[in-house]
Design a protein around this motif. Sequence first.
Motif, PDB file in Angstrom:
ATOM      1  N   LEU A   1       0.864  -1.025   0.022  1.00  0.00           N
ATOM      2  CA  LEU A   1      -0.167   0.014  -0.124  1.00  0.00           C
ATOM      3  C   LEU A   1       0.767   1.205  -0.108  1.00  0.00           C
ATOM      4  N   TYR A   2       2.216   1.125  -0.334  1.00  0.00           N
ATOM      5  CA  TYR A   2       3.070   2.216  -0.075  1.00  0.00           C
ATOM      6  C   TYR A   2       4.268   1.671  -1.076  1.00  0.00           C
ATOM      7  N   LYS A   3       5.057   2.730  -1.407  1.00  0.00           N
ATOM      8  CA  LYS A   3       6.399   2.073  -2.233  1.00  0.00           C
ATOM      9  C   LYS A   3       7.464   1.778  -1.363  1.00  0.00           C
ATOM     10  N   PRO A   4       7.586   0.470  -1.303  1.00  0.00           N
ATOM     11  CA  PRO A   4       8.757   0.159  -0.065  1.00  0.00           C
ATOM     12  C   PRO A   4      10.133   0.671  -0.475  1.00  0.00           C
TER      13      PRO A   4
ATOM     14  N   ILE B   1      10.796  -8.004  23.093  1.00  0.00           N
ATOM     15  CA  ILE B   1       9.920  -9.040  22.028  1.00  0.00           C
ATOM     16  C   ILE B   1       8.484  -8.875  22.600  1.00  0.00           C
ATOM     17  N   ILE B   2       8.084  -8.876  23.751  1.00  0.00           N
ATOM     18  CA  ILE B   2       6.728  -8.676  24.200  1.00  0.00           C
ATOM     19  C   ILE B   2       6.089  -7.656  23.374  1.00  0.00           C
ATOM     20  N   LEU B   3       6.843  -6.333  23.615  1.00  0.00           N
ATOM     21  CA  LEU B   3       6.426  -5.132  22.873  1.00  0.00           C
ATOM     22  C   LEU B   3       6.154  -5.193  21.473  1.00  0.00           C
ATOM     23  N   ARG B   4       7.131  -5.838  20.718  1.00  0.00           N
ATOM     24  CA  ARG B   4       7.328  -6.004  19.409  1.00  0.00           C
ATOM     25  C   ARG B   4       5.662  -6.806  19.145  1.00  0.00           C
ATOM     26  N   CYS B   5       5.677  -8.018  19.885  1.00  0.00           N
ATOM     27  CA  CYS B   5       4.400  -8.751  19.561  1.00  0.00           C
ATOM     28  C   CYS B   5       3.140  -8.059  19.906  1.00  0.00           C
ATOM     29  N   ILE B   6       3.209  -7.160  20.760  1.00  0.00           N
ATOM     30  CA  ILE B   6       1.943  -6.429  20.858  1.00  0.00           C
ATOM     31  C   ILE B   6       1.639  -5.509  19.494  1.00  0.00           C
ATOM     32  N   PHE B   7       2.883  -4.806  19.134  1.00  0.00           N
ATOM     33  CA  PHE B   7       2.825  -4.071  17.708  1.00  0.00           C
ATOM     34  C   PHE B   7       2.141  -5.035  16.562  1.00  0.00           C
ATOM     35  N   ARG B   8       2.860  -6.242  16.549  1.00  0.00           N
ATOM     36  CA  ARG B   8       2.384  -7.097  15.527  1.00  0.00           C
ATOM     37  C   ARG B   8       0.866  -7.402  15.378  1.00  0.00           C
ATOM     38  N   ILE B   9       0.381  -7.728  16.638  1.00  0.00           N
ATOM     39  CA  ILE B   9      -0.932  -7.927  16.906  1.00  0.00           C
ATOM     40  C   ILE B   9      -1.703  -6.736  16.575  1.00  0.00           C
ATOM     41  N   MET B  10      -1.565  -5.594  17.107  1.00  0.00           N
ATOM     42  CA  MET B  10      -2.153  -4.322  16.436  1.00  0.00           C
ATOM     43  C   MET B  10      -2.282  -4.082  15.047  1.00  0.00           C
ATOM     44  N   GLU B  11      -1.106  -4.527  14.433  1.00  0.00           N
ATOM     45  CA  GLU B  11      -0.711  -4.419  13.003  1.00  0.00           C
ATOM     46  C   GLU B  11      -1.835  -5.194  12.033  1.00  0.00           C
ATOM     47  N   PHE B  12      -1.675  -6.507  12.552  1.00  0.00           N
ATOM     48  CA  PHE B  12      -2.666  -7.854  11.777  1.00  0.00           C
ATOM     49  C   PHE B  12      -4.091  -7.564  12.192  1.00  0.00           C
ATOM     50  N   GLY B  13      -4.336  -6.923  13.460  1.00  0.00           N
ATOM     51  CA  GLY B  13      -5.779  -6.772  13.855  1.00  0.00           C
ATOM     52  C   GLY B  13      -6.411  -5.850  13.133  1.00  0.00           C
TER      53      GLY B  13
ATOM     54  N   HIS C   1       1.526   1.966   6.455  1.00  0.00           N
ATOM     55  CA  HIS C   1       2.801   2.952   6.503  1.00  0.00           C
ATOM     56  C   HIS C   1       4.191   2.160   7.119  1.00  0.00           C
ATOM     57  N   GLU C   2       5.055   2.048   6.060  1.00  0.00           N
ATOM     58  CA  GLU C   2       6.155   1.163   6.136  1.00  0.00           C
ATOM     59  C   GLU C   2       7.100   1.661   7.511  1.00  0.00           C
ATOM     60  N   VAL C   3       7.211   2.964   7.778  1.00  0.00           N
ATOM     61  CA  VAL C   3       7.782   3.372   8.855  1.00  0.00           C
ATOM     62  C   VAL C   3       7.717   2.733  10.274  1.00  0.00           C
ATOM     63  N   TYR C   4       6.414   2.289  10.478  1.00  0.00           N
ATOM     64  CA  TYR C   4       6.164   1.730  12.066  1.00  0.00           C
ATOM     65  C   TYR C   4       6.738   0.349  11.878  1.00  0.00           C
ATOM     66  N   MET C   5       6.875  -0.413  10.770  1.00  0.00           N
ATOM     67  CA  MET C   5       7.550  -1.642  10.899  1.00  0.00           C
ATOM     68  C   MET C   5       8.955  -1.693  11.178  1.00  0.00           C
ATOM     69  N   TYR C   6       9.549  -0.662  10.690  1.00  0.00           N
ATOM     70  CA  TYR C   6      10.997  -0.518  10.927  1.00  0.00           C
ATOM     71  C   TYR C   6      11.110   0.010  12.375  1.00  0.00           C
ATOM     72  N   LEU C   7      10.225   0.862  12.494  1.00  0.00           N
ATOM     73  CA  LEU C   7      10.559   1.455  14.173  1.00  0.00           C
ATOM     74  C   LEU C   7      10.247   0.581  15.268  1.00  0.00           C
TER      75      LEU C   7
ATOM     76  N   GLY D   1      -6.038  -5.230   9.935  1.00  0.00           N
ATOM     77  CA  GLY D   1      -6.098  -5.954   8.391  1.00  0.00           C
ATOM     78  C   GLY D   1      -4.864  -5.083   7.626  1.00  0.00           C
ATOM     79  N   HIS D   2      -5.164  -6.006   6.204  1.00  0.00           N
ATOM     80  CA  HIS D   2      -4.154  -5.479   5.206  1.00  0.00           C
ATOM     81  C   HIS D   2      -3.908  -3.974   4.988  1.00  0.00           C
ATOM     82  N   ASP D   3      -5.116  -3.590   4.960  1.00  0.00           N
ATOM     83  CA  ASP D   3      -5.320  -2.147   4.647  1.00  0.00           C
ATOM     84  C   ASP D   3      -5.239  -1.048   5.603  1.00  0.00           C
ATOM     85  N   GLY D   4      -4.952  -1.470   7.023  1.00  0.00           N
ATOM     86  CA  GLY D   4      -4.936  -0.579   8.202  1.00  0.00           C
ATOM     87  C   GLY D   4      -3.851   0.071   8.188  1.00  0.00           C
ATOM     88  N   TYR D   5      -3.850   1.111   9.211  1.00  0.00           N
ATOM     89  CA  TYR D   5      -2.996   2.140   9.191  1.00  0.00           C
ATOM     90  C   TYR D   5      -1.554   1.927   9.483  1.00  0.00           C
TER      91      TYR D   5
END
Length: 278
Positions: free
Chosen positions: A9-12, A206-218, A228-234, A220-224
């Motif tokens: 959904l962005y230019k990687p 790792i727990i904080l990272r896991c929480i981020f991934r749950i929020m991200e996948f929760g 936005h690629e920057v959040y994955m890197y951060l 959906g594919h078109d979620g905020y």
Amino acid sequence: MNSDTGIYLYKPSLGAAIIAAGVFGISAAYHVFQMVRKKAWFYNPLTVGACMMTAGYVFRYLSAKSPASLGLYIGQSLLIILPPSLYAATIYMIYGRLVLFVAAPEASIIRPTRITKIFVCGDVLAFFMQAGGGGMMAQVSMAKTGQTIMLIGLFIQLFFFSFFLIISLVFWKRMRSSPKAFQVVQHGKYSWSALLKLLLSAAVIIILRCIFRIMEFGQGHDGYLTSHEVYMYLFDTVPMLVVQVMFHFLYAADVFGASALDMSGDNHSFINLYERSA
């Protein structure tokens, strides 16, 4: 599907993927060197995870150049999502050895000889559910089912890691008030408490990272977060790099000493040490 961004959904970013692959690659190579030189074979899951993470960002670079390629997209996604489960496996094994090393199994809520079996089994379950869910999410017809499976896998990982964090904190609290804490002979460069603090810090990250991934996948594919690629890197790339690098500076062999690490990398030498002290 956008012709410029393909599945994304962005230019990687090509540059970010190259940098990430480079730094993870350097860390992975050093982990291999440390593991072989110190014969700490129980670091194998962490080392494999570091190599997978490196491959993940190589795939991400290739995927960014061919954003419409489903295979490259799935490859980069899985190779980046799955390694924390392997980091966790090493953390569990180090904790079990640490409890036996200080000869205080009674201070651990779960017996150290069972720690690896229980938590690694949970970790393996989470690993395969995330792998299966991640592969399905890239296919439009199975995306919803894949999202559900991925979230279940992440929740399982979060549950086991949170439980492990509680066990570790209780062990630390009990040891701080126990005379045994002052009777442990320091065999290596660092103390057992320094290693335990490292495990606790890695677990929290790792727990904080896991929480981020749950929020991200929760979302959906078109979620905020996903769009936005920057959040994955951060909130994924940087924290996981920090975990990898942390284990370079304080190695289990520098705590247990060479004499306490057997060639096979199992718990036998620690069990013998405990039995002699009992």
